[in-house]
Design a protein around this motif. Sequence first.
Motif, mmCIF file in Angstrom:
data_model
loop_
_atom_site.group_PDB
_atom_site.id
_atom_site.type_symbol
_atom_site.label_atom_id
_atom_site.label_comp_id
_atom_site.label_asym_id
_atom_site.label_seq_id
_atom_site.Cartn_x
_atom_site.Cartn_y
_atom_site.Cartn_z
ATOM 1 N N VAL A 1 -69.568 -31.423 -37.310
ATOM 2 C CA VAL A 1 -69.579 -31.589 -35.865
ATOM 3 C C VAL A 1 -69.505 -33.077 -35.549
ATOM 4 O O VAL A 1 -70.379 -33.847 -35.930
ATOM 5 C CB VAL A 1 -70.846 -30.967 -35.228
ATOM 6 N N ALA A 2 -68.437 -33.480 -34.852
ATOM 7 C CA ALA A 2 -68.255 -34.876 -34.471
ATOM 8 C C ALA A 2 -68.567 -35.028 -32.989
ATOM 9 O O ALA A 2 -68.013 -34.311 -32.153
ATOM 10 C CB ALA A 2 -66.822 -35.313 -34.747
ATOM 11 N N VAL A 3 -69.454 -35.960 -32.682
ATOM 12 C CA VAL A 3 -69.849 -36.218 -31.300
ATOM 13 C C VAL A 3 -69.492 -37.658 -30.968
ATOM 14 O O VAL A 3 -69.927 -38.589 -31.655
ATOM 15 C CB VAL A 3 -71.359 -35.980 -31.089
ATOM 16 N N ASP A 4 -68.685 -37.842 -29.926
ATOM 17 C CA ASP A 4 -68.307 -39.167 -29.441
ATOM 18 C C ASP A 4 -68.792 -39.317 -28.009
ATOM 19 O O ASP A 4 -68.698 -38.371 -27.221
ATOM 20 C CB ASP A 4 -66.788 -39.346 -29.410
ATOM 21 N N ALA B 1 -76.863 -41.836 -20.900
ATOM 22 C CA ALA B 1 -76.147 -40.799 -21.645
ATOM 23 C C ALA B 1 -76.261 -41.029 -23.149
ATOM 24 O O ALA B 1 -76.430 -40.073 -23.911
ATOM 25 C CB ALA B 1 -74.679 -40.768 -21.222
ATOM 26 N N LEU B 2 -76.195 -42.281 -23.581
ATOM 27 C CA LEU B 2 -76.317 -42.591 -25.002
ATOM 28 C C LEU B 2 -77.718 -42.238 -25.504
ATOM 29 O O LEU B 2 -77.865 -41.657 -26.574
ATOM 30 C CB LEU B 2 -76.005 -44.065 -25.259
ATOM 31 N N ARG B 3 -78.731 -42.558 -24.721
ATOM 32 C CA ARG B 3 -80.106 -42.232 -25.112
ATOM 33 C C ARG B 3 -80.279 -40.726 -25.292
ATOM 34 O O ARG B 3 -80.774 -40.266 -26.311
ATOM 35 C CB ARG B 3 -81.098 -42.746 -24.061
ATOM 36 N N VAL B 4 -79.820 -39.951 -24.312
ATOM 37 C CA VAL B 4 -79.941 -38.488 -24.381
ATOM 38 C C VAL B 4 -79.125 -37.940 -25.548
ATOM 39 O O VAL B 4 -79.600 -37.098 -26.311
ATOM 40 C CB VAL B 4 -79.496 -37.840 -23.053
ATOM 41 N N THR B 5 -77.905 -38.418 -25.702
ATOM 42 C CA THR B 5 -77.020 -37.935 -26.760
ATOM 43 C C THR B 5 -77.603 -38.218 -28.137
ATOM 44 O O THR B 5 -77.624 -37.337 -29.002
ATOM 45 C CB THR B 5 -75.617 -38.557 -26.616
ATOM 46 N N GLU B 6 -78.090 -39.432 -28.352
ATOM 47 C CA GLU B 6 -78.680 -39.765 -29.652
ATOM 48 C C GLU B 6 -79.914 -38.914 -29.933
ATOM 49 O O GLU B 6 -80.096 -38.433 -31.058
ATOM 50 C CB GLU B 6 -79.034 -41.253 -29.697
ATOM 51 N N GLU B 7 -80.741 -38.720 -28.921
ATOM 52 C CA GLU B 7 -81.969 -37.936 -29.089
ATOM 53 C C GLU B 7 -81.662 -36.486 -29.474
ATOM 54 O O GLU B 7 -82.221 -35.946 -30.419
ATOM 55 C CB GLU B 7 -82.772 -37.980 -27.793
ATOM 56 N N PRO C 1 -74.086 -39.542 -33.374
ATOM 57 C CA PRO C 1 -72.956 -39.674 -32.450
ATOM 58 C C PRO C 1 -72.312 -41.049 -32.578
ATOM 59 O O PRO C 1 -72.965 -42.021 -32.976
ATOM 60 C CB PRO C 1 -73.602 -39.491 -31.076
ATOM 61 N N GLU C 2 -71.049 -41.114 -32.239
ATOM 62 C CA GLU C 2 -70.328 -42.387 -32.254
ATOM 63 C C GLU C 2 -70.106 -42.834 -30.817
ATOM 64 O O GLU C 2 -69.569 -42.090 -29.999
ATOM 65 C CB GLU C 2 -68.979 -42.255 -32.954
ATOM 66 N N LEU D 1 -76.339 -29.898 -23.829
ATOM 67 C CA LEU D 1 -75.877 -30.509 -25.072
ATOM 68 C C LEU D 1 -76.416 -29.751 -26.281
ATOM 69 O O LEU D 1 -75.676 -29.506 -27.231
ATOM 70 C CB LEU D 1 -76.281 -31.981 -25.132
ATOM 71 N N ARG D 2 -77.675 -29.343 -26.250
ATOM 72 C CA ARG D 2 -78.221 -28.542 -27.360
ATOM 73 C C ARG D 2 -77.431 -27.255 -27.542
ATOM 74 O O ARG D 2 -77.120 -26.852 -28.671
ATOM 75 C CB ARG D 2 -79.697 -28.220 -27.109
#
Length: 85
Positions: free
Chosen positions: A7-10, A23-29, A38-39, A77-78
């Motif tokens: 699974v690739a997440v950008d 968004a980066l904080r939520v995505t990384e968490e 995530p990238e 996202l989950r």
Amino acid sequence: MSESPEVAVDLLTTPGCHLCAEALRVTEEVCAEFGITPEEINIEHDDALRAQFAEEIPVLRINGKVRDFWKIDPVRLRRLLAEAA
């Protein structure tokens, strides 16, 4: 949870964007819960991405498909990551 390297997440972002930082904080968490890193992709360095997504930043892509933009909902996202795994 087990790792999901398939699974690739950008997250497409621009510097100085407060929505991007959140968004980066939520995505990384959330991605950490799935063993995914995530990238973050700065669209300022890519003319094609900047032309395509400038008005929608931040943009979340999972396996190359746009799944969300502006505000990343951790519950959604989950679910998306569980479906992709």
